[in-house]
Design a protein around this motif. Structure first.
Motif, short mmCIF file in Angstrom:
data_model
loop_
_atom_site.label_atom_id
_atom_site.label_comp_id
_atom_site.label_asym_id
_atom_site.label_seq_id
_atom_site.Cartn_x
_atom_site.Cartn_y
_atom_site.Cartn_z
N ASP A 86 6.86 -0.52 2.48
CA ASP A 86 7.54 0.68 1.96
C ASP A 86 9.01 0.39 1.66
N ARG A 162 10.14 6.29 -7.97
CA ARG A 162 8.87 6.48 -8.69
C ARG A 162 9.10 7.21 -10.01
N ASP A 230 4.64 1.08 -3.70
CA ASP A 230 3.61 0.15 -3.22
C ASP A 230 2.26 0.85 -3.28
N SER A 232 -0.76 1.73 -1.52
CA SER A 232 -1.34 1.83 -0.18
C SER A 232 -2.62 2.65 -0.20
MG LIG Z 1 4.40 3.48 0.18
#
Ligand SMILES: [Mg+2]
Length: 336
Positions: A86, A162, A230, A232
């Motif tokens: 993260d 993001r 990321d 996940s």
């Molecule tokens: Mg993440």
């Protein structure tokens, strides 16, 4: 010997030396374990912080269908790796972490020692050597639970959010996609762990000990990535989050998806599965999904897998494959 047979001080005396990263000791930790609180330096005036909890039977099982037994080393590794990922996803580098470990009284002392070893190994082997454990807490509970909070630095740079993807950007991935999902399918299968060939065993191991590409996050930031996160919960599910945050469409190239799926084919053949479903829906590899300005060569470690398109009246933010909506098939913590 179980943890109930030792005092907290005795248990800490066994765990602390395993968290001591000697030569790799973090410059950011001004005061480490031993006092009531740790002290961490924040050289650029900001700190990147993230926290994540792993709970027995929710995030990991101690025993799997195929005979594999999760080790303390696995749990420690995964707890560190997920949190380091993260920080990586912001374009930052980890500087320190604190760990809270809850264990049932009958937990073997060796299991707790293994967990500390797994944490330390993940930090050094994944390339987060500037990070060290600044402190933590031990407690008793009905089930095993590990919480890690990690702090990181942007070294004076700007975080990659993001929300910055622009129409025309290149969509790229660093690290693996679908390997941990293939590993999970193997763990849940009836194919005994001792019967698996090495190439399938490595997928199983990546579910238990994921390998996020920790050098790729800061490199993407310095290379001008416009958005990043990321993976996940799966390429489609996480890609949708990035698409919504940036108000764009992420269009995946089916040829590149096929390329990502190719190494998973032996596991897919054994289990009668579609490896593309693992690539699109599998989480926990903690690869990076990033966008880079149009025409720019993506940095080393990244591979282009698609493009960023504008939303329109008939095109809501989301993920498409060659223009067709991709179903969100990633793991959802709150499903079922
Ligand atoms: Mg993440």
């Amino acid at each position: 010997m179980t943890v109930a047979q030792l005092s907290e001080a005795e248990l800490l005396a066994r765990i602390f030396p395993r968290l001591e990263l000697s030569a790799l000791h973090s410059a950011a930790v001004v005061l480490g374990p031993g006092d009531d609180a740790a002290i961490v330096a924040v050289p650029d005036g900001r700190t990147v912080i993230s926290i994540d909890t792993q709970v027995q039977d929710q995030d990991f099982r101690l025993e799997w269908n195929n005979g594999y037994r999760t080790t303390g080393y696995d749990v420690g590794w995964k707890a560190a790796a997920q949190n380091l990922s993260d920080i990586n996803a912001m374009g930052a580098s980890a500087t320190s972490m604190v760990v809270s470990l809850t264990m049932p009284p009958d937990t073997p002392v060796g299991w707790a020692e293994d967990l500390a070893d797994g944490l330390t190994a993940a930090i050094s082997k994944l390339g987060a050597g500037a990070c060290s454990v600044a402190g933590g807490d031990l407690g008793r509970g009905r089930e095993l639970s590990v919480t890690v909070a990690v702090l990181g630095t942007l070294d004076g740079g700007q975080p990659v959010l993001r929300s910055g993807a622009q129409e025309g950007d290149t969509l790229a991935i660093a690290g693996r996609a679908g390997w941990a999902a293939a590993g999970l399918a193997l763990l849940e299968s009836g194919h005994h762990v001792s019967s698996l060939p090495p190439e399938l065993l490595s997928m199983l191991e990546l579910q238990c000990r994921p390998e996020p590409p920790l050098e790729a996050g800061p490199l993407a930031r310095m290379s001008g990535a416009t958005a990043m996160m990321d993976i996940s919960d799966g390429l489609v599910r996480d890609g949708t989050r990035l698409a919504v945050a940036s108000h764009v469409v992420l269009d995946l190239d089916p040829g590149q998806l096929g390329r990502l799926a190719e190494p998973l084919r032996p596991a897919a053949t054994l289990l009668g599965a579609d490896p593309r479903a693992w690539v699109l829906g599998g989480g926990e590899d903690h690869g990076l999904l990033a966008t880079f300005p149009a025409g720019m060569q993506v940095p080393p470690g990244f591979t282009g897998i698609g493009s960023v398109q504008a939303c329109g009246a008939d095109k809501a933010p989301g993920v498409t494959i060659a223009g067709r909506p991709a179903d969100s098939v990633g793991w959802d913590h709150f499903a079922d």
